[in-house]
Write an enzyme that holds these catalytic residues in place. Structure first.
Site, PDB file in Angstrom:
ATOM      1  N   THR A 178       0.846  -1.192   0.000  1.00 10.53           N
ATOM      2  CA  THR A 178       0.000   0.000   0.000  1.00 10.53           C
ATOM      3  C   THR A 178       0.879   1.240   0.000  1.00 10.53           C
ATOM      4  O   THR A 178       1.896   1.279   0.696  1.00 10.53           O
ATOM      5  CB  THR A 178      -0.958   0.004   1.215  1.00 10.53           C
TER       6      THR A 178
ATOM      7  N   HIS B 231       2.433 -11.636  14.181  1.00 17.06           N
ATOM      8  CA  HIS B 231       3.489 -12.225  14.999  1.00 17.06           C
ATOM      9  C   HIS B 231       3.211 -13.692  15.321  1.00 17.06           C
ATOM     10  O   HIS B 231       4.113 -14.428  15.748  1.00 17.06           O
ATOM     11  CB  HIS B 231       3.645 -11.426  16.302  1.00 17.06           C
TER      12      HIS B 231
END
Length: 404
Positions: A323, A375
């Site tokens: 993006t 994560h």
């Protein structure tokens, strides 16, 4: 012969849609394969065309009504255009006629519901829009074209409806309530889901854009002559990300329940901002694409996104997303994951800053990079090394070609 006009069969991920615009009204003649109605879903706008030459006999679902996959939204009568007159006597047409005559007599523009909604959202004066529909009716496309032309010209006419705000009495605080479009509601839900389900973390780095900018300057003219398109920054970032994804498979993976799915290919989604909201068309097999192929595909997707013509298959199945907030002036940000992907790369504004180079201060065009990652799937070490790999390839573009 009368036939039913049905909503398209939606993909499994789409439950229902909204009738956006009827391009033809009851009694109006249509040619075979001519666009008659748009159906807006939470991902794309689907088009329904006339099955044969004939007329619209009846509208069952009006603009703004909700419809399900394959549901009847209208009826169509095959035949010559001469059969349009009887249909004009239907209640829908009768009810519409006085309103149109009243509008015409008062000098006001005649707008379809979808066009009126779009005009209100963009502060467009209906009287300033030239209607191309039947009897001078202003369609949704007319309003959109008016908005686009004002944006490109940069004229003061881009905000013709801003003046009425001055008429608000002193001390009065005006409010405007506009319902979310299906696309905006879908974006909101996905972003909230991403933040609630993923263990999201962002790591940052910065890249010296001078090598890429010099390369573009040196070969831009030859590139345009050879490929017919300008060489931009996104193609370099896409290729650098592709090479980095091959080295760090976890960043190119996705989570499916308790399973981690590793993809042996690189399908990179490129976020595109439109008036309807943010969409992410996907570049397939970017490892096999050249810089020119990437630039052409991005331009193609950008045009389709602007016109609402992207297909659902063009926005599904990506393994990684890029993006670029820099085109709007963003200096640094933390992009949100695009589920079920495990990482997203954020590009930002190129800004000249004093940097220490070999013990000396130099002014260099720098860009901050941000990598948001899940994560649960990616360790911090992998995320940092992935971003460093992208930085190194951009600062030495030959690494992209040599895969070093």
């Amino acid at each position: 012969m009368s036939t039913e006009i049905k909503a398209p069969v939606f993909p499994e991920s789409v439950a229902e849609g909204t009738v956006a615009t009827w391009h033809k009204q009851p009694g109006e003649a249509c040619s075979r394969d001519e666009l008659i109605v748009d159906i807006e879903t939470d991902k794309v706008v689907l088009e329904v065309v006339a099955p044969a030459d004939g007329v619209i006999e009846e509208i069952v679902k009006g603009e703004g009504d909700t419809c399900e996959s394959g549901e009847v939204i209208g009826r169509f009568k095959e035949g010559a255009a001469g059969e349009s007159k009887p249909a004009e006597s239907k209640p829908e047409a009768k009810a519409e006629a006085p309103r149109e005559e009243a509008a015409a007599s008062s000098g006001d523009a005649i707008l379809s519901p979808a066009a009126r909604k779009l005009a209100e959202e963009n502060n467009v004066d209906p009287a300033a829009v030239k209607g191309t529909g039947k009897d001078g009716r202003v369609t949704k496309e007319d309003v959109q074209n008016h908005v686009d032309s004002n944006k490109s010209s940069g004229s003061a006419a881009a905000k013709p409806a801003a003046a009425p705000a001055l008429e608000v009495a002193q001390g009065e605080r005006a409010e405007k309530r506009v319902p979310m479009t299906r696309l905006r509601a879908s974006i909101a839900k996905r972003l909230v889901d991403a933040q609630q389900t993923a263990a999201m973390l962002t790591t940052f780095n910065e890249v010296n854009m001078a090598p890429i900018m010099e390369l573009r300057k040196q070969y831009q003219e030859s590139f345009v002559k050879r490929h017919g398109i300008k060489l931009g920054f996104m193609s370099f970032f896409t290729k650098a990300a592709t090479e980095a994804l091959k080295r760090f498979p976890a960043v190119n993976a996705s989570i499916d329940g308790n399973d981690m799915v590793y993809h042996g290919y690189q399908d990179v989604g490129v976020a595109v901002s439109t008036d309807r909201g943010l969409v992410v068309p996907v570049l397939r097999d970017t490892d096999a694409m050249g810089l020119a192929d990437i630039e052409k595909k991005i331009v193609e997707y950008g045009t389709k996104a602007k016109d609402g013509k992207l297909g659902i298959e063009e926005m599904t199945g990506g393994t990684f997303t890029i993006t670029n907030g820099g085109i709007f002036g963003s200096l640094i940000s933390t992009p949100i994951l695009n589920p079920p992907q495990t990482a997203i790369l954020g590009m930002h504004k190129i800004q000249e800053r004093p940097m220490a180079v070999n013990g000396k201060v130099e002014i260099l065009p720098m860009m901050y990079l941000a990598l948001s990652y899940d994560h649960r799937m990616i360790d911090g070490k992998e995320a940092v090394q992935f971003l460093v790999a992208i930085k190194e390839m951009l600062e030495d573009p030959a690494r992209i070609l040599l895969d070093v």
